[in-house]
Structures are given as structure tokens and as C-alpha cells.
Design an enzyme around this catalytic site. Structure first.
Site, PDB file in Angstrom:
ATOM      1  CB  CYS A 123      -1.020  -0.109   1.255  1.00 22.51           C
ATOM      2  SG  CYS A 123      -1.914   1.655   1.339  1.00 22.51           S
ATOM      3  CB  CYS A 343      -7.582   0.248  -4.116  1.00 24.59           C
ATOM      4  SG  CYS A 343      -9.328  -0.070  -4.512  1.00 24.59           S
TER       5      CYS A 343
HETATM    6  N1  SAH Z   1      -6.864   0.700   6.399  1.00 31.26           N
HETATM    7  C1  SAH Z   1      -8.148   0.167   5.913  1.00 31.26           C
HETATM    8  C2  SAH Z   1      -8.524   1.174   4.717  1.00 31.26           C
HETATM    9  C3  SAH Z   1      -7.862   1.611   3.797  1.00 31.26           C
HETATM   10  S1  SAH Z   1      -7.187   0.705   2.575  1.00 31.26           S
HETATM   11  C4  SAH Z   1      -8.009  -1.299   5.498  1.00 31.26           C
HETATM   12  O1  SAH Z   1      -6.916  -1.734   5.506  1.00 31.26           O
HETATM   13  O2  SAH Z   1      -9.056  -1.745   4.940  1.00 31.26           O
HETATM   14  C5  SAH Z   1      -8.426   0.142   1.447  1.00 31.26           C
HETATM   15  C6  SAH Z   1      -8.245  -0.900   0.541  1.00 31.26           C
HETATM   16  O3  SAH Z   1      -7.518  -0.750  -0.434  1.00 31.26           O
HETATM   17  C7  SAH Z   1      -7.765  -2.089   1.314  1.00 31.26           C
HETATM   18  O4  SAH Z   1      -8.443  -3.327   1.256  1.00 31.26           O
HETATM   19  C8  SAH Z   1      -6.314  -2.190   1.038  1.00 31.26           C
HETATM   20  O5  SAH Z   1      -5.633  -3.308   1.320  1.00 31.26           O
HETATM   21  C9  SAH Z   1      -6.503  -1.838  -0.331  1.00 31.26           C
HETATM   22  N2  SAH Z   1      -5.070  -1.641  -1.162  1.00 31.26           N
HETATM   23  C10 SAH Z   1      -4.000  -0.976  -0.386  1.00 31.26           C
HETATM   24  N3  SAH Z   1      -2.924  -0.712  -1.421  1.00 31.26           N
HETATM   25  C11 SAH Z   1      -3.602  -1.296  -2.498  1.00 31.26           C
HETATM   26  C12 SAH Z   1      -2.898  -1.567  -3.715  1.00 31.26           C
HETATM   27  N4  SAH Z   1      -1.642  -0.701  -3.944  1.00 31.26           N
HETATM   28  N5  SAH Z   1      -3.614  -1.778  -4.818  1.00 31.26           N
HETATM   29  C13 SAH Z   1      -4.711  -2.346  -4.579  1.00 31.26           C
HETATM   30  N6  SAH Z   1      -5.417  -2.281  -3.442  1.00 31.26           N
HETATM   31  C14 SAH Z   1      -4.903  -1.812  -2.479  1.00 31.26           C
END
Ligand code: SAH
Length: 370
Positions: A123, A343
Site C-alpha cells: 500500500c 485503491c
Molecule cells: N486501512 C483500511 C482502509 C484503507 S485501504 C484497510 O486496511 O482496510 C482500502 C483497501 O485498499 C484495502 O483493502 C487495501 O488493502 C487496499 N489496497 C491498498 N493498497 C492497494 C494497492 N496498491 N492496490 C490495490 N489495493 C490496495
């Protein structure tokens, strides 16, 4: 400047807070609903325009309170209709909010923190470090700004119909402000969004999930991403503190007593990491008995992520295995990636990462000790 800073920002109040505020100032509680309508339904930030409020009260409010919105510094539209706003907060920090239209539904992806302390390996927000929690006002401002920009459709219905707490940050680590902002989203004197159309997404903060159950029943999404602890420990370091079994048990408790409710299981598809047939079968076994639907998310790359998106064929095969095992499975369409709004691409601008180092290290230490 200092006078400005000492004023109460009415965006921080849900209805109960607003009623208490007016009563405290010798006014009737119903003023709260009037002022909330001005702010959240009409987007009015100047008390002088609140025509059903007496002149004297308007003057008093101007003296002690304000409606302080963050400044919109960038408003970008993607070719696919996705919108992204970059909002400037104090001291140079900024956050991103994304609007994703799909048929009659318009989903707003809202941030809860500046940066994030969880440091999930895939992320980009995590890579920015953590600065601080957003205030209630800063969270609900994202909904206000988006509503002002998107307005209503030809039938007079709001274009923003759904909210997902899936922007920057871990919402359950900013519990009170997130809950208060979600109250405002649902309030009939504000946005009237039903609890079913609000989804809180979490990496799985178990005690906070149990607290959430006491005060809210919005929809829940769990960022699972792996079918076993050793892999999830790597991808979602919070797993060392709250392992899969405990997190899924907390999710089940959350929906207990709500017939037909399901947890959305988010699973980011990382090429060669968590996307094999064996992983799919393991995931299907794990989710037996958990009322859930699976949302497969194609990984959105960012510089230096070190991961690749699983090929579409792999995602389709993975989905097939889950479907054959009886799981409702969807693959999330990647939207807005031409404006870095997909995302995990939300980065904003996070200044002063030192705070994260402290919190991040504490988190990892605790995780290690558990
Ligand atoms: N902290 C919370 C909300 C934010 S992330 C959580 O973890 O749910 C929102 C979503 O995006 C999460 O499912 C996360 O895992 C996803 N996500 C994060 N980085 C990503 C990426 N590079 N590609 C696709 N999804 C991603």
C-alpha cells in the site's frame, strides 16, 4: 490567526454535539438541525446566510464559531468519470478523496488519517508514514466537498449515494472521529445515507471492532489479503497482533443478529504472492461459516512497490475456485488509475513522518511481543 484557531469548528459536531452546544448557549436544541441543514445540505459556511436564524444568534455564532473547510487544491477528473480531490489541511499536509460513479450509484472513498501507521507491504499510503488522525470535521468535509461538486441528478437525488471508509488511514485507529463523522453521514438533517450504504474497511483491529458493534452497524469490509497467518504477517503486519482467527471471530460477532448481513472480504491480487489455486482453496476453507462475499482487487502498482498485478486470467481462475466453493465473489474494476486515484494509490502529501516512526515502531514491537 490565533483568534481564528480558537473558534469552535461546527463541522466537528454530530447532531447530539450540536444540540448540546446550542443548549449550552441558552438556545433551543432544534437550532442544531437548522444549522446542520445549512452546512451539510446547502453547503453554507457563512452564518449571515442562515436566514431562519435570528440576527442576534448569527452575530453570536460568528463571534464564537466557524465552519472551516479544508481548501481544495486539486480537483481532477478521470476519463472514466472518477473524480479526485486533494484537500489541504494544516501545516502543509493534504489528503485525497475519490468519487467513483457506477450506474445509479456514486461511491465516495473517504480518508480517515493523514498517512497510515499499519505499513501494509503493498500500500502506497503506508509507505508515506503516519502523521495524525483526521478530525471529525476533516472527515465529513470530504463528503461536503464531494457533494458540493457533484450535486444532484436530474431527479433531484444526490449523486454521492455511498461512502466507503477506504481512503488513506485505518479508520478503527481513529475511532471516535470516524464514528462521529459516520453519524453525520447518516443524519437526516445532513446526508441521509443509510447504514447499508456506508462501509468501513479495516485491516482488523479486534478490540475496536467490538467497540464499533456497540455504537454503529454500518457495513463492514475486512482487508484479509492472505489465507494463512504466515503470509498475512508479511502483507499486513497488524496480523502479528491480531491473527486471522481472532479477526474473523470479531467480524462474525459484528454481524451477529443481523440476518443476511455479510462481511466483504477484500483480497488484493499480487502476482506470485497470494494468487495461486492453492491459496484460493485455502481461502475458501477459511471462509466456511463466515457470512461473507469476496472482493478481489487487482493490485495497483506504485513506484518501488516491488509487486506486480496478477494477470487477468489468474484472477479469473482464482475467482472460479471461490465461486465453485460457494463463495459470492466479485472482481473490483480498477477505476481512476489515470489520475492515481485507484485503491492503494492515494498518497496525499504527508509531512513530518517522525510521528509515524514512533507509532509504527511501537506497533511492530507490540506485534512482535504478541
Ligand atoms: N486501512 C483500511 C482502509 C484503507 S485501504 C484497510 O486496511 O482496510 C482500502 C483497501 O485498499 C484495502 O483493502 C487495501 O488493502 C487496499 N489496497 C491498498 N493498497 C492497494 C494497492 N496498491 N492496490 C490495490 N489495493 C490496495
Amino acid at each position: 490567526m490565533s483568534e481564528q484557531a480558537s473558534k469552535i469548528n461546527l463541522l466537528d459536531f454530530n447532531r447530539a454535539d450540536m444540540e448540546a452546544f446550542f443548549v449550552e448557549h441558552g438556545e433551543k436544541a432544534f437550532r442544531a438541525s437548522q444549522v446542520m441543514q445549512w452546512i451539510h445540505q446547502h453547503g453554507v459556511t457563512d452564518f449571515e446566510q442562515m436566514s431562519n436564524i435570528s440576527k442576534a444568534l448569527r452575530a453570536r455564532l460568528t463571534e464564537i464559531a466557524e465552519i472551516r473547510l479544508p481548501e481544495v487544491i486539486v480537483d481532477q477528473a478521470s476519463a472514466d468519470g472518477t473524480h479526485k480531490w486533494l484537500l489541504r489541511l494544516d501545516s502543509g499536509n493534504s489528503i485525497e478523496t475519490v468519487f467513483i460513479p457506477e450506474g445509479s450509484r456514486g461511491t465516495l472513498c473517504v480518508s480517515s488519517q493523514i498517512g497510515c501507521a499499519l505499513d501494509c507491504s503493498f500500500c502506497s499510503t503506508g509507505k508515506q508514514g503516519f502523521n495524525r488522525n483526521l478530525s471529525t470535521g476533516e472527515i465529513i468535509s470530504q463528503v461536503l466537498v464531494a457533494n458540493k461538486a457533484m450535486g444532484v441528478d436530474k431527479d433531484g437525488e444526490r449523486v454521492v449515494t455511498n461512502v466507503v471508509m477506504m481512503g488513506m488511514g485505518e479508520p478503527l485507529l481513529n475511532f471516535n472521529n470516524v464514528v462521529r463523522a459516520m453519524d453525520i453521514m447518516q443524519d437526516d438533517f445532513a446526508y441521509s445515507i443509510s447504514k447499508r450504504r456506508i462501509t468501513l474497511s479495516t485491516a482488523g483491529v479486534v478490540p475496536a471492532l467490538d467497540r464499533l458493534r456497540e455504537v454503529s452497524d454500518v457495513s463492514l469490509a475486512l482487508s484479509l489479503h492472505a489465507p494463512n497467518n504466515s503470509l498475512r504477517d508479511e502483507l499486513v503486519p497488524l496480523n502479528k497482533k491480531y491473527p486471522i482467527k481472532d479477526v474473523l471471530a470479531a467480524c462474525k460477532r459484528y454481524i451477529e443478529g443481523h440476518k443476511r448481513r455479510r462481511i466483504t472480504i477484500e483480497y488484493v491480487m499480487l502476482d506470485g504472492i497470494n494468487d495461486s489455486n492453492a491459496h484460493a482453496r485455502e481461502l475458501a476453507r477459511l471462509l466456511k461459516g463466515v457470512p461473507s462475499k469476496v472482493n478481489l482487487i487487482p493490485f495497483n502498482p506504485f513506484p518501488q512497490s516491488g509487486y506486480k498485478r496478477s494477470p487477468a486470467k489468474r484472477v479469473a481462475r482464482f475467482a472460479d475456485i471461490l465461486i465453485q466453493a460457494g463463495l459470492v465473489t466479485m472482481t473490483r474494476k480498477t477505476r481512476g488509475d489515470d489520475i492515481d486515484a485507484a485503491c492503494g494509490q492515494l498518497a496525499g502529501k504527508v509531512k513530518d513522518k517522525t510521528k509515524r516512526t514512533v507509532q509504527g515502531v511501537q506497533l511492530r514491537k507490540r506485534a512482535g511481543a504478541a
